[in-house]
Design a protein around this motif. Structure first.
Motif, PDB file in Angstrom:
ATOM      1  N   ALA A 191     -54.076  75.342  55.356  1.00 41.94           N
ATOM      2  CA  ALA A 191     -53.441  75.283  56.695  1.00 41.94           C
ATOM      3  C   ALA A 191     -54.667  74.666  57.548  1.00 41.94           C
ATOM      4  N   THR A 192     -54.249  74.121  58.859  1.00 41.88           N
ATOM      5  CA  THR A 192     -55.145  73.631  59.896  1.00 41.88           C
ATOM      6  C   THR A 192     -55.239  74.813  60.980  1.00 41.88           C
ATOM      7  N   VAL A 193     -56.410  74.921  61.188  1.00 38.33           N
ATOM      8  CA  VAL A 193     -56.624  76.015  62.305  1.00 38.33           C
ATOM      9  C   VAL A 193     -57.278  75.479  63.604  1.00 38.33           C
ATOM     10  N   GLN A 194     -56.898  75.433  64.483  1.00 39.83           N
ATOM     11  CA  GLN A 194     -57.216  75.066  65.833  1.00 39.83           C
ATOM     12  C   GLN A 194     -57.521  76.089  66.823  1.00 39.83           C
ATOM     13  N   MET A 195     -58.976  76.175  67.326  1.00 38.54           N
ATOM     14  CA  MET A 195     -59.557  77.303  68.020  1.00 38.54           C
ATOM     15  C   MET A 195     -60.235  76.853  69.146  1.00 38.54           C
ATOM     16  N   THR A 196     -60.165  77.571  70.240  1.00 38.74           N
ATOM     17  CA  THR A 196     -61.129  77.350  71.338  1.00 38.74           C
ATOM     18  C   THR A 196     -61.839  78.520  71.532  1.00 38.74           C
ATOM     19  N   ILE A 197     -63.008  78.274  71.509  1.00 41.18           N
ATOM     20  CA  ILE A 197     -64.113  79.682  71.842  1.00 41.18           C
ATOM     21  C   ILE A 197     -65.214  79.060  72.768  1.00 41.18           C
ATOM     22  N   ALA A 198     -65.447  80.209  73.678  1.00 36.37           N
ATOM     23  CA  ALA A 198     -66.288  79.970  74.823  1.00 36.37           C
ATOM     24  C   ALA A 198     -67.632  80.976  74.729  1.00 36.37           C
ATOM     25  N   GLY A 199     -68.592  80.291  75.272  1.00 31.23           N
ATOM     26  CA  GLY A 199     -69.871  81.174  75.256  1.00 31.23           C
ATOM     27  C   GLY A 199     -71.039  80.388  75.628  1.00 31.23           C
ATOM     28  N   SER A 200     -72.226  80.900  75.275  1.00 34.89           N
ATOM     29  CA  SER A 200     -73.306  80.094  75.585  1.00 34.89           C
ATOM     30  C   SER A 200     -73.446  79.278  74.289  1.00 34.89           C
ATOM     31  N   THR A 201     -74.405  78.073  74.339  1.00 36.71           N
ATOM     32  CA  THR A 201     -74.826  77.456  73.182  1.00 36.71           C
ATOM     33  C   THR A 201     -75.184  77.959  72.085  1.00 36.71           C
ATOM     34  N   VAL A 202     -76.112  78.967  72.089  1.00 38.46           N
ATOM     35  CA  VAL A 202     -76.618  79.846  70.927  1.00 38.46           C
ATOM     36  C   VAL A 202     -75.504  80.619  70.364  1.00 38.46           C
ATOM     37  N   LYS A 203     -74.781  81.057  71.113  1.00 35.55           N
ATOM     38  CA  LYS A 203     -73.579  81.920  70.400  1.00 35.55           C
ATOM     39  C   LYS A 203     -72.413  81.124  70.008  1.00 35.55           C
ATOM     40  N   LEU A 204     -72.176  80.017  70.381  1.00 36.76           N
ATOM     41  CA  LEU A 204     -71.343  78.959  69.758  1.00 36.76           C
ATOM     42  C   LEU A 204     -71.725  78.401  68.677  1.00 36.76           C
ATOM     43  N   MET A 205     -72.854  78.160  68.500  1.00 39.59           N
ATOM     44  CA  MET A 205     -73.600  77.487  67.232  1.00 39.59           C
ATOM     45  C   MET A 205     -73.436  78.683  66.121  1.00 39.59           C
ATOM     46  N   SER A 206     -73.952  79.781  66.560  1.00 37.02           N
ATOM     47  CA  SER A 206     -73.943  81.109  65.714  1.00 37.02           C
ATOM     48  C   SER A 206     -72.405  81.304  65.228  1.00 37.02           C
ATOM     49  N   ALA A 207     -71.347  81.283  65.679  1.00 39.39           N
ATOM     50  CA  ALA A 207     -70.001  81.234  65.381  1.00 39.39           C
ATOM     51  C   ALA A 207     -69.514  80.291  64.733  1.00 39.39           C
ATOM     52  N   MET A 208     -70.032  79.069  64.922  1.00 39.98           N
ATOM     53  CA  MET A 208     -69.579  78.107  64.013  1.00 39.98           C
ATOM     54  C   MET A 208     -70.232  78.075  62.795  1.00 39.98           C
ATOM     55  N   ASP A 209     -71.641  78.414  62.656  1.00 43.05           N
ATOM     56  CA  ASP A 209     -72.317  78.639  61.305  1.00 43.05           C
ATOM     57  C   ASP A 209     -71.600  79.494  60.517  1.00 43.05           C
ATOM     58  N   GLY A 210     -71.192  80.804  61.075  1.00 46.77           N
ATOM     59  CA  GLY A 210     -70.470  81.854  60.404  1.00 46.77           C
ATOM     60  C   GLY A 210     -69.121  81.185  59.724  1.00 46.77           C
ATOM     61  N   MET A 211     -68.373  80.406  60.431  1.00 44.52           N
ATOM     62  CA  MET A 211     -67.223  79.828  60.033  1.00 44.52           C
ATOM     63  C   MET A 211     -67.534  78.739  59.258  1.00 44.52           C
ATOM     64  N   ARG A 212     -68.333  77.927  59.278  1.00 45.92           N
ATOM     65  CA  ARG A 212     -68.784  76.877  58.417  1.00 45.92           C
ATOM     66  C   ARG A 212     -69.284  77.391  56.846  1.00 45.92           C
ATOM     67  N   ASN A 213     -70.011  78.415  56.843  1.00 46.79           N
ATOM     68  CA  ASN A 213     -70.405  79.273  55.750  1.00 46.79           C
ATOM     69  C   ASN A 213     -69.355  79.989  54.894  1.00 46.79           C
ATOM     70  N   HIS A 214     -68.223  80.258  55.564  1.00 49.82           N
ATOM     71  CA  HIS A 214     -67.001  80.872  54.803  1.00 49.82           C
ATOM     72  C   HIS A 214     -66.591  80.209  53.657  1.00 49.82           C
ATOM     73  N   PRO A 215     -66.434  80.655  52.595  1.00 53.68           N
ATOM     74  CA  PRO A 215     -65.941  79.945  51.041  1.00 53.68           C
ATOM     75  C   PRO A 215     -64.560  79.268  51.463  1.00 53.68           C
ATOM     76  N   ASN A 216     -63.687  80.126  52.345  1.00 47.46           N
ATOM     77  CA  ASN A 216     -62.494  79.612  52.500  1.00 47.46           C
ATOM     78  C   ASN A 216     -62.144  78.405  53.643  1.00 47.46           C
ATOM     79  N   VAL A 217     -63.455  77.982  54.112  1.00 52.06           N
ATOM     80  CA  VAL A 217     -63.336  76.830  55.074  1.00 52.06           C
ATOM     81  C   VAL A 217     -63.689  75.806  54.535  1.00 52.06           C
ATOM     82  N   LYS A 218     -62.782  74.825  54.368  1.00 51.20           N
ATOM     83  CA  LYS A 218     -63.212  73.441  53.619  1.00 51.20           C
ATOM     84  C   LYS A 218     -63.680  72.387  54.535  1.00 51.20           C
ATOM     85  N   GLY A 219     -63.490  72.645  55.971  1.00 50.23           N
ATOM     86  CA  GLY A 219     -63.991  71.381  56.832  1.00 50.23           C
ATOM     87  C   GLY A 219     -63.953  71.894  58.123  1.00 50.23           C
ATOM     88  N   LEU A 220     -64.715  71.443  58.951  1.00 50.32           N
ATOM     89  CA  LEU A 220     -64.832  71.910  60.443  1.00 50.32           C
ATOM     90  C   LEU A 220     -65.156  70.710  61.256  1.00 50.32           C
TER      91      LEU A 220
END
Length: 227
Positions: A191-220
């Motif tokens: 599937a393709t998941v489209q998300m909008t998340i909001a927060g400070s730069t540090v928190k945004l990067m932390s969230a994206m790192d967590g998603m990127r490192n998940h084995p079921n995520v093939k592209g971000l």
């Protein structure tokens, strides 16, 4: 004509004021231009100013010789921009280092003021700079915690198991999950998941790192929006 003692005092004062700002910058980030850089910029700008003011006194008495000391200060103000640009980096489509670049540009102005003998102006400007860099930061976090929104597109597999995990990652990172749209592919768990998340730069990067490192995520793919 400035005495040797006065020149050395101005250079040392510039280095000291630059160190105050440099310590604050280096404390905030390991990769940012820090203590030594700010000291050198401030002292160097002071030396330019001193040189401009008294370094050409031996030729001023010559016929048809006209010098404008303010030209050196103007060239420092523009030339320091190249050094500031070196502190700006683009990391994961987010610009970093603008504040440090501005602080380098500002300490150059402090150095010029010290070199011109404007100690009160230089000291006052340094205090204001520290107030902006250190004092305004907590206020900025409180007022603009959700001032940045990140549009994220994920290419995933086994989406039925992943969607709840994405919500958990956002919660743990301290960002708000504003929207989530899912486009599945018939007959597959892709599937393709489209998300909008909001927060400070540090928190945004932390969230994206967590998603990127998940084995079921093939592209971000992420695009930063100002809201």
């Amino acid at each position: 004509m400035l005495s040797t003692q006065e020149i050395l005092i101005r250079l040392l004062a510039a280095a000291l004021l630059g160190s105050v700002v440099g310590i604050e910058r280096e404390r905030r980030s390991a990769w940012a231009a820090g203590l030594r850089t700010h000291m050198l910029v401030c002292m160097g700008a002071a030396l330019f100013m001193v040189t401009s003011a008294v370094g050409f006194s031996d030729v001023l008495g010559g016929e048809h010789v006209m010098l404008d000391p303010s030209r050196v200060a103007a060239q420092v103000a523009s030339g320091i921009g190249f050094l500031g640009a070196g502190t700006i980096i683009l990391r994961r489509k987010i610009v970093h280092g603008l504040t440090t670049a501005a602080s380098i540009w500002s300490v150059a102005a402090v150095g010029l003021a010290v070199g011109g003998g404007l100690y009160v102006a230089a000291g006052g400007a340094t205090c204001i700079m520290i107030g902006i860099l250190a004092g305004v930061r907590p206020l900025e976090r409180r007022l603009f915690t959700h001032a940045k929104a990140q549009n994220i597109t994920l290419q995933v597999e086994y989406w039925s198991d992943l969607v709840p995990t994405l919500r958990t990652i956002c919660e743990r990172s301290g960002v708000n999950l504003e929207t989530l749209r899912l486009q599945t592919r018939a007959g597959t768990q892709e599937a393709t998941v489209q998300m909008t998340i909001a927060g400070s730069t540090v928190k945004l990067m932390s969230a994206m790192d967590g998603m990127r490192n998940h084995p079921n995520v093939k592209g971000l793919n992420a695009v930063l929006n100002q809201v």
